[in-house]
Design an enzyme around this catalytic site. Structure first.
Site, PDB file in Angstrom:
ATOM      1  N   LYS A 105       0.817  -1.228   0.000  1.00 37.56           N
ATOM      2  CA  LYS A 105       0.000   0.000   0.000  1.00 37.56           C
ATOM      3  C   LYS A 105       0.842   1.265   0.000  1.00 37.56           C
ATOM      4  CE  LYS A 105       0.586  -1.744   4.230  1.00 37.56           C
ATOM      5  NZ  LYS A 105       0.686  -3.093   4.720  1.00 37.56           N
ATOM      6  N   VAL A 132      -5.325  -3.338   0.965  1.00 39.56           N
ATOM      7  CA  VAL A 132      -6.260  -2.652   1.869  1.00 39.56           C
ATOM      8  C   VAL A 132      -7.177  -3.677   2.519  1.00 39.56           C
ATOM      9  CG1 VAL A 132      -7.995  -0.831   2.078  1.00 39.56           C
ATOM     10  CG2 VAL A 132      -6.258  -0.682   0.288  1.00 39.56           C
ATOM     11  N   GLY A 134      -6.600  -6.416   4.102  1.00 43.86           N
ATOM     12  CA  GLY A 134      -6.173  -7.814   4.068  1.00 43.86           C
ATOM     13  C   GLY A 134      -7.156  -8.755   3.396  1.00 43.86           C
ATOM     14  N   GLY A 187       2.619 -10.275  15.478  1.00 45.59           N
ATOM     15  CA  GLY A 187       2.960 -10.220  14.048  1.00 45.59           C
ATOM     16  C   GLY A 187       2.066  -9.338  13.198  1.00 45.59           C
ATOM     17  N   GLU A 190       3.870  -3.462  11.208  1.00 43.88           N
ATOM     18  CA  GLU A 190       4.794  -3.313  10.093  1.00 43.88           C
ATOM     19  C   GLU A 190       6.219  -3.501  10.619  1.00 43.88           C
ATOM     20  OE1 GLU A 190       3.866  -2.425   6.715  1.00 43.88           O
ATOM     21  OE2 GLU A 190       2.065  -3.157   7.666  1.00 43.88           O
ATOM     22  N   ASP A 201       0.308   4.015   7.774  1.00 46.92           N
ATOM     23  CA  ASP A 201      -0.191   2.814   7.087  1.00 46.92           C
ATOM     24  C   ASP A 201      -1.677   3.006   6.745  1.00 46.92           C
ATOM     25  OD1 ASP A 201       0.102  -0.170   6.418  1.00 46.92           O
ATOM     26  OD2 ASP A 201      -1.579  -0.164   7.806  1.00 46.92           O
ATOM     27  N   LYS A 205      -3.385   3.253   2.870  1.00 47.00           N
ATOM     28  CA  LYS A 205      -4.548   2.475   2.422  1.00 47.00           C
ATOM     29  C   LYS A 205      -5.679   3.417   1.998  1.00 47.00           C
ATOM     30  CE  LYS A 205      -3.220  -1.350   5.407  1.00 47.00           C
ATOM     31  NZ  LYS A 205      -3.291  -1.877   6.774  1.00 47.00           N
ATOM     32  N   GLY A 302      -2.034  -9.954   8.915  1.00 36.94           N
ATOM     33  CA  GLY A 302      -1.690 -11.353   9.165  1.00 36.94           C
ATOM     34  C   GLY A 302      -1.514 -12.103   7.858  1.00 36.94           C
TER      35      GLY A 302
END
Ligand code: HSE
Length: 432
Positions: A105, A132, A134, A187, A190, A201, A205, A302
Site C-alpha cells: 500500500k 487494503v 487484508g 505479528g 509493520e 499505514d 490504504k 496477518g
C-alpha cells in the site's frame, strides 16, 4: 491447457505462506476457477529463508531479475515491501510485459498513478486486493460490485495494529507501550511500527481507496494524518464517560466536488458499527447512493488473510490471461473532484480537556475563548483533583476545526491553565 506461471519476489512470512497455499491448493483452485496457477520461481535476497516451505527448493533464487525478466513468467507477485526496490520490481515487471500483484500500500500510495498508467499502456493488470483490509475483498467490491454507485463518504478502520492497541488499552487498562509490544509479538505490526502508530499505514490504504472511489491518485502526504501515540489512559477514561470508544479512523468524504481526506483517532459512539470492531480487525463503512450504507469487516493483517487476497488477484489475472483479454477494468469514479477541502473547514463535534489550577473563574475564562471564536458548547464539566489542580472538559456542538483550534490556542495561554488543550474529534457519521 497451459499453466499460468507465477513468479514471487519476497519470501518472508507472507511469501512462504503463499507458496505453501499455492502448492497445496492449486488443484482445488483449478477445479473451482478453471485457472491452473503454478509457482515457477521465487526470489529472495536471503537464500536460506523459508526454503523448507517449497516442494522444489530449486525454484528459489537470490537473483530478482530471474523473476522479473523470465519470459516464461506471466504474473509477478511483489511481497518485499518498502518503496524504492518494490517500485523497480513492479515497473520492471510491467516493462517486461508481466501482470503484477502487490500487497504494497505504501508503494501504491506514492506511485499508484505511474504504475497504473504503465500497466494500462501495455494492457496489463495490477492486482492489489491485499493492500487494503487484508482478507476482506473490498477492492473487488469497489471495482465490480459497487460500480453503479456514487460513493461520497467512507469511514475506515484500516490498521490492525493500532486497532489492537486501542482495544487492549480500552478493555484491559493496558499502557500504550505494552499493547504495542504485544501487537509486535503477534505479528500484525509493520517492520517499522511507526508506520502503524503514526497513522501512515492507514493513510497509505486510504490513498488507495481515494484513487478507486474518487479517481484521484493522491499521495498520503496530502492527507491530514494523526496517529495514536498521544492516546492516554485519561483519554480512554473520558471516552468511556462519553459512551464512546477511541478508534483510528480514516475519513474520505466528498462534498460539492471537494475532497476531505484525513486520519485521526476519533471518539466513536458505542452504538456505531465501527465501535465494535475490536483487536486486529479492520472495517470500512461506506455509503453508496444506490446501496445505502455498507459495512465491510474482517481481518486486515496477518499472513493468511493476505494470502487469501493475493490468490484472489492471481485467479482473476489468470482467467484474464486464459481468455486472451486485452481490456483492463480500472476504476470508474462517478464523482468529479475539483480539489481538496481546507482542513480548517472540517466539521464535527470536539472533545476538549485542560488541566487547570483549581481556582474560581477557570471554566468561565476557557468557555469565553470558545464563545469568542464562535464555537458552540454542548457540555462543560469541571473536576477538582484535590491536589490544587482540576480538569475542565468541554464537548462542543458541530463546529469548524479552524475555529476550534483558534479557541484552544487562546485558552492555552490563560494564566492558571496547566496543560495544552487536548482535542479529540467525534465521529458519528453514516449511522442509519
Ligand atoms: N501493519 C498492518 C496492520 C498490516 O497492522 O494493519 C497490514 O497492512
Amino acid at each position: 491447457m497451459r499453466t499460468v506461471n507465477v513468479g514471487l519476489v519476497g519470501f518472508g512470512n507472507i511469501g512462504s505462506a503463499l507458496a505453501e497455499t499455492l502448492q497445496r491448493d492449486a488443484a482445488r483452485l483449478e477445479r473451482s476457477s478453471g485457472v491452473p496457477l503454478k509457482l515457477v520461481r521465487v526470489a529472495d535476497r536471503n537464500r536460506g529463508r523459508n526454503r523448507r516451505s517449497l516442494r522444489d527448493p530449486g525454484i528459489l533464487t537470490t537473483d530478482i531479475s530471474k523473476v522479473v525478466r523470465d519470459p516464461g513468467i506471466d504474473v509477478v507477485v511483489e511481497l518485499i515491501g518498502g518503496v524504492p526496490d518494490a517500485r523497480r520490481i513492479v515497473m520492471g515487471s510491467l516493462a517486461a510485459g508481466k501482470h503484477v500483484v502487490t500487497a504494497n500500500k505504501h508503494l501504491l500510495s506514492e506511485h499508484g498513478g505511474e504504475i497504473v498508467r504503465a500497466a494500462a499502456r501495455r494492457h496489463l493488470l495490477v492486482g492489489f486486493e491485499a493492500a487494503v483490509c487484508g482478507g476482506v475483498p473490498l477492492i473487488k467490491a469497489l471495482r465490480e460490485g459497487l460500480i453503479a454507485n456514487r460513493i461520497r463518504h467512507v469511514l475506515g478502520i484500516l490498521n490492525g495494529t493500532t486497532n489492537f492497541i486501542l482495544t487492549r488499552m480500552s478493555e484491559t487498562g493496558m499502557d500504550y507501550a505494552d499493547a504495542l509490544a504485544e501487537a509486535g509479538r503477534l505479528g500484525f505490526a509493520e517492520p517499522d511500527p511507526r508506520l502503524d502508530v503514526d497513522g501512515w499505514d492507514t493513510a497509505h490504504k486510504a490513498s488507495v481507496l481515494a484513487w478507486l472511489i474518487f479517481g484521484q491518485t493522491l499521495p498520503s502526504s496530502r492527507f491530514r494524518v494523526e496517529g495514536i501515540r498521544s492516546i492516554s489512559r485519561e483519554d480512554m477514561t473520558a471516552a468511556e464517560r462519553l459512551g464512546c470508544r477511541i478508534k483510528l479512523i480514516a475519513v474520505l468524504s466528498e462534498e460539492k466536488g471537494r475532497l476531505w481526506l484525513g486520519v485521526h483517532p476519533a471518539l466513536v459512539p458505542s452504538v456505531h458499527p465501527l465501535a465494535d470492531v475490536r483487536n486486529e480487525f479492520n472495517a470500512v463503512y461506506l455509503e453508496g447512493d444506490l446501496t445505502g450504507p455498507l459495512l465491510f469487516y474482517g481481518r486486515g493483517a496477518g499472513k493468511k488473510p493476505t494470502v487469501s487476497a493475493v490468490i484472489s488477484d492471481l485467479v482473476d489475472i489468470g482467467a484474464h490471461i486464459l481468455r486472451g483479454e486485452r481490456t483492463v477494468i480500472g476504476s470508474v469514479p462517478a464523482v468529479s473532484i475539483r480539489g481538496l477541502s481546507d482542513p480548517g473547514e472540517f466539521k464535527t463535534e470536539y472533545y476538549l480537556r485542560w488541566k487547570v489550577a483549581d481556582e474560581p473563574g477557570m471554566i468561565g475564562r476557557i468557555t469565553a475563548c470558545l464563545g469568542k471564536a464562535g464555537v458552540n458548547i454542548a457540555s462543560v464539566t469541571g473536576a477538582p483533583s484535590g491536589t490544587g489542580l482540576g480538569r475542565v472538559e468541554i464537548v462542543t456542538g458541530l463546529s469548524r476545526e479552524g475555529q476550534v483550534l483558534k479557541a484552544v490556542k487562546a485558552a492555552d495561554r490563560i494564566p492558571g491553565v496547566r496543560s495544552k488543550g487536548r482535542l479529540l474529534r467525534f465521529e458519528r457519521g453514516l449511522v442509519g
